[in-house]
Design an enzyme around this catalytic site. Structure first.
Site, mmCIF file in Angstrom:
data_model
loop_
_atom_site.group_PDB
_atom_site.id
_atom_site.type_symbol
_atom_site.label_atom_id
_atom_site.label_comp_id
_atom_site.label_asym_id
_atom_site.label_seq_id
_atom_site.Cartn_x
_atom_site.Cartn_y
_atom_site.Cartn_z
ATOM 1 N N CYS A 119 -14.693 50.939 23.426
ATOM 2 C CA CYS A 119 -13.580 51.600 22.727
ATOM 3 C C CYS A 119 -12.766 52.548 23.610
ATOM 4 O O CYS A 119 -12.980 52.654 24.799
ATOM 5 C CB CYS A 119 -14.100 52.252 21.458
ATOM 6 S SG CYS A 119 -14.595 51.002 20.227
ATOM 7 N N ASP A 120 -11.871 53.289 22.949
ATOM 8 C CA ASP A 120 -10.688 53.873 23.579
ATOM 9 C C ASP A 120 -10.909 54.631 24.881
ATOM 10 O O ASP A 120 -10.276 54.344 25.884
ATOM 11 C CB ASP A 120 -9.995 54.808 22.576
ATOM 12 C CG ASP A 120 -9.429 54.054 21.390
ATOM 13 O OD1 ASP A 120 -10.137 53.197 20.858
ATOM 14 O OD2 ASP A 120 -8.305 54.340 20.985
ATOM 15 N N LYS A 121 -11.743 55.656 24.882
ATOM 16 C CA LYS A 121 -11.900 56.479 26.078
ATOM 17 C C LYS A 121 -13.115 56.055 26.897
ATOM 18 O O LYS A 121 -13.272 56.479 28.042
ATOM 19 C CB LYS A 121 -12.032 57.962 25.696
ATOM 20 C CG LYS A 121 -10.908 58.468 24.817
ATOM 21 C CD LYS A 121 -9.547 58.137 25.372
ATOM 22 C CE LYS A 121 -8.438 58.353 24.362
ATOM 23 N NZ LYS A 121 -8.513 57.544 23.152
ATOM 24 N N CYS A 191 -11.211 47.625 17.078
ATOM 25 C CA CYS A 191 -10.254 47.304 16.003
ATOM 26 C C CYS A 191 -9.308 46.167 16.399
ATOM 27 O O CYS A 191 -8.845 46.098 17.529
ATOM 28 C CB CYS A 191 -9.480 48.546 15.607
ATOM 29 S SG CYS A 191 -10.549 49.854 14.950
ATOM 30 N N SER A 468 -1.664 56.932 18.755
ATOM 31 C CA SER A 468 -2.648 55.865 18.724
ATOM 32 C C SER A 468 -2.011 54.552 19.146
ATOM 33 O O SER A 468 -0.820 54.315 18.928
ATOM 34 C CB SER A 468 -3.202 55.726 17.296
ATOM 35 O OG SER A 468 -3.889 54.507 17.137
#
Length: 553
Positions: A119-121, A191, A468
């Site tokens: 995921c993101d980070k 996602c 986002s």
């Protein structure tokens, strides 16, 4: 750096004794040591299944003749952290992730690393660590979530956030929002749209640090497990051939990664992460390069949040390798770059084809003639700002309107949800940058509320914070210098006219130069929002967004 430093010779008998306490014999001790970083936790849906991925990696390492040592690192779910104080901790977690991996790898003198992420980070944190440590390394993601279905339409997390605004505007009922909530996120994985997590997983593959398929094979498929096992096997080949991250992360491969980012219409957060990854590998990379490449690379994939396709569609269309192939056939890539396959990109792309030209458009028939991201500059953003132009309605490419100024995300959301924002307004959210936030939190709440209310085609949103990857509309972030550093965004006043011109790459405050100088001279720093804990230390060391929010030396 070598495991021999921790295991060889008479003086290392105590070290070997401790390893025996963990059940290792001479056979395991004498093999190369491979650190397997597992970012599993039970709160992030993208990480919920990473134990299975990690087990497959370890099987591959053993098959390749190494001894795997699993250890953890942290991860923040941006979706769950969104809209409250928790989001202040998301971007700062990137540096903690990178530092914790560096500590573990160097303290125990691993010979190679496989980093299990999603995921993101966590993805950029691991790539930063790889560049700093520079021992043979492969990144393997857990893969994307499947899209959900609601009322006959495919949906994802973006739809739920926008559903909040739609419910507030009376466009759907609270019961419908509840039903949408229950169907939008149907499986484990990152996602389902081209948000930050999936953008970074695709970038990892394009950069050459992930195996083909890393960015798009769905999390629930057996093929994902097989890829993880191959990652464990391949890292042993990288070790044998002494191929290291800095052999792979080069100016040429970074240009390739940005080109793919533009073709995909990826998250604006890549403008933070790619420069930080480059910096960790000893490479200076400017914001101007993003814009230069955006002018050359068309937008080929219409992915959620701005388009109708999801990551699973990109997978079935041929994945990131097919996107690379389209760009390579147009002579827009550096093909002589090394990858974790131990082969160069040209070799990897032999036999690759596109299976769906609606999902991956031909180079001469793109969705947009320019890439997904644009860098805007002007007297409001002297050091730059970023917009996901592929997710902006054409009528908002050029816009001029009065500023509605808020000093926090919460103030802005309150105004939006209470109907205080009018068509034509330019919402300015400041003191949300890396230092001023602190932590430069993502703001999906304001953008999705505006979209849900139908205002995304008439209202612009500007911030020194960030948005986002699920955001759409005229959302311009990373305005630098940030307000907390005395940037011009700090002196914008209610009603000032702000002019946006995305095609011309301009972002200007329509106030005289003399007035701007006067306001800046009178400006005084605001009180810090956080007074103790990690974020205080973070705010003291972090640099501005245009540098990638890296730490000062």
């Amino acid at each position: 750096m070598s495991s021999k430093n921790a295991k060889c010779g008479m003086e290392r008998a105590p070290h070997r004794s401790l390893l025996r306490a963990s059940g290792y014999s001479d056979r395991e001790i004498n093999k190369p040591w491979v650190g397997v970083v597992n970012s599993f936790n039970e709160i992030i849906p993208g990480h919920r299944h990473l134990r299975q991925i990690t087990d497959a990696v370890k099987q591959g390492v053993i098959e390749g003749g190494g001894t795997p040592f699993e250890f953890p690192t942290i991860g923040v779910c941006d979706g769950i952290a969104m809209g409250h104080i928790g989001m202040k901790y998301s971007l700062p977690s990137r540096e903690l992730i990178a530092d914790s991996i560096e500590i573990m790898a160097k303290a125990h003198q691993f010979d190679a690393l496989v980093m299990v992420t999603n995921c993101d980070k966590i993805v950029p944190g691991m790539l930063i660590a790889a560049g700093k440590i520079n021992i043979p390394t492969i990144i393997i993601s857990g893969g994307p979530m499947l899209a959900g279905r609601w009322k006959g339409e495919r949906v994802d997390l973006k739809n739920v956030f926008e559903g909040v605004g739609a419910a507030a505007a009376g466009k759907i009922t609270e019961e419908e929002l509840k039903d949408l909530e229950q169907h939008a996120c149907p499986s484990c994985g990152s996602c389902a749209g081209m948000f930050t997590a999936n953008t970074m997983n695709c970038i990892t593959e394009a950069l050459g640090m992930g195996l083909p398929g890393n960015g798009t094979i769905p999390a629930v498929m057996g093929e994902r497990i097989a890829l993880a096992r191959m990652a464990g096997l391949k890292v042993m080949e990288l070790l044998e051939k002494d191929i290291r991250p800095r052999d792979i992360i080069t100016p040429k491969s970074l240009q390739n990664a940005i080109a793919v980012d533009m073709a995909l219409g990826g998250s604006t957060n890549t403008v933070l992460h790619i420069p930080a990854i480059a910096h960790a590998a000893g490479i200076d990379l400017s914001l101007e390069l993003f814009d230069e490449i955006s002018r050359q690379i068309p937008h080929l994939c219409s992915m959620s949040p701005g388009g109708k396709h999801f990551i699973e569609d990109l997978y079935y269309a041929g994945g990131i390798q097919a996107v690379l192939k389209v760009l390579a056939d147009a002579s827009k890539l550096n093909l002589d770059v090394m990858t974790v396959t131990t082969k160069d990109l040209k070799t990897n792309l032999e036999g690759v084809e596109v299976f769906d030209e609606e999902v991956i458009r031909p180079f001469n028939n793109p969705y947009h003639k320019e890439g997904g991201l644009a860098i805007l500059k002007g007297n409001l953003a002297p050091n730059g700002s970023v917009v996901k132009q592929s997710a902006v309605a054409p009528e908002m490419y050029k816009h001029s309107g009065p500023a509605r100024v808020y000093n926090s995300e919460e103030e802005a959301i309150d105004a939006i949800m209470n109907g205080k924002i009018n068509p034509g307004d330019v919402v300015v959210i400041r003191y949300e940058g890396p230092r001023g936030g602190p932590g430069m939190r993502e703001m999906l709440g304001p953008t999705s509320a505006l979209a849900g209310m139908g205002l995304d085609k008439s209202v612009a949103l500007l911030t020194d914070g960030r948005f986002s990857g699920a955001s759409r509309g005229a959302s311009i972030g990373h305005i630098s210098p940030e307000a907390a550093a005395g940037g011009p965004i700090a002196i914008v006043e209610e009603g000032d006219i702000i002019e946006i011109d995305i095609p011309a790459r301009k972002l200007n405050l329509k106030v005289s130069e003399e007035e701007i100088k006067k306001r800046l001279a009178d400006w005084k720093p605001v009180e810090p929002k956080i007074r103790d804990g990690y974020l205080v230390r973070y705010s003291e060391f972090v640099k501005s967004a245009d540098t990638g929010a890296i730490f000062k030396k």
